[in-house]
Structure formats: C-alpha cells, structure tokens
Design a protein around this motif. Structure first.
Motif, PDB file in Angstrom:
ATOM      1  N   GLN A  44     -29.441 -60.850  37.046  1.00 13.58           N
ATOM      2  CA  GLN A  44     -30.095 -61.773  38.523  1.00 13.58           C
ATOM      3  C   GLN A  44     -29.147 -60.832  39.173  1.00 13.58           C
ATOM      4  O   GLN A  44     -30.329 -61.645  40.650  1.00 13.58           O
ATOM      5  N   ALA A  45     -28.414 -60.830  39.471  1.00 15.52           N
ATOM      6  CA  ALA A  45     -27.756 -60.316  40.892  1.00 15.52           C
ATOM      7  C   ALA A  45     -28.542 -58.716  41.025  1.00 15.52           C
ATOM      8  O   ALA A  45     -28.650 -58.176  42.227  1.00 15.52           O
ATOM      9  N   ALA A  47     -31.593 -58.063  40.216  1.00 18.66           N
ATOM     10  CA  ALA A  47     -33.165 -58.642  41.478  1.00 18.66           C
ATOM     11  C   ALA A  47     -32.882 -58.717  42.401  1.00 18.66           C
ATOM     12  O   ALA A  47     -33.576 -59.078  43.155  1.00 18.66           O
ATOM     13  N   ARG A  48     -31.982 -59.715  42.742  1.00 20.61           N
ATOM     14  CA  ARG A  48     -31.358 -59.895  44.507  1.00 20.61           C
ATOM     15  C   ARG A  48     -31.074 -58.760  45.139  1.00 20.61           C
ATOM     16  O   ARG A  48     -31.461 -58.593  46.443  1.00 20.61           O
ATOM     17  N   GLY A  49     -31.069 -57.213  44.397  1.00 22.92           N
ATOM     18  CA  GLY A  49     -30.475 -56.690  45.083  1.00 22.92           C
ATOM     19  C   GLY A  49     -29.233 -56.238  45.931  1.00 22.92           C
ATOM     20  O   GLY A  49     -28.280 -57.220  45.765  1.00 22.92           O
ATOM     21  N   TYR A  51     -26.430 -55.310  44.023  1.00 24.04           N
ATOM     22  CA  TYR A  51     -25.707 -55.129  43.081  1.00 24.04           C
ATOM     23  C   TYR A  51     -25.969 -53.803  42.000  1.00 24.04           C
ATOM     24  O   TYR A  51     -24.387 -52.568  42.317  1.00 24.04           O
TER      25      TYR A  51
END
Length: 89
Positions: A44-45, A47-49, A51
């Motif tokens: 998820q992190a 996918a949010r960018g 990371y």
C-alpha cells in the motif's frame, strides 16, 4: 550470453552489498522496519509513492535485526510482539 543478475542487499552493518541471490525480506531505511516482500502495508505504501526510494532488502531476518531494523507489525505479528515486549523490559 546472459549476464549474471545481481541484487543490492543490506548487510548486518547497514551497508549495501551485491548478491547473486535476491533478498528474502524488504525494509524501509527511514523507519528501520523489515517485513515480507508481499506485506500488505508495504505494498500500500509503495502504491502511494515515496516509499520505494527508501526501500532496502535483506538476505534473512538475522541480517535485518543485526542492521538495527525491527519486524513489521502487519506481516510479522509474532516477531513484532516479541520485539515490543523486549523493548518494554
């Protein structure tokens, strides 16, 4: 002819090194945590960018611990609970 493939892993000293074998665990350099490569929270992190630029990889759990990283509470709940109990002492 195919060139050999290498992966950059983090060693017990926290420094990167080249390996001909991919790492078993992923981690985050800034938060100093490690977990499974398919961890829901890490994916998820990613996918949010943001990371990915701080992502590191470890050959195994012993190396991650030696480098000063802690287990992920999401994908490694038992090792995380053990780590947290040890911190409380």
């Amino acid at each position: 002819m195919n060139k050999p493939r290498y992966w950059t892993l983090t060693g017990p000293d926290g420094k990167p090194w080249r390996s001909s074998v991919p790492g078993e665990l992923g981690g985050h350099r800034r938060s100093k945590l490690y977990g499974c490569l398919d961890c829901r929270a890490a994916l998820q992190a990613i996918a949010r960018g943001g990371y990915v630029q701080h992502r590191v990889f470890f050959a195994n759990e012993a190396t991650a611990i030696a480098a000063g990283y802690r287990p992920c509470a999401v994908c490694l709940p038992t090792p995380y609970a053990n780590w947290k109990a040890a911190q409380a002492k």
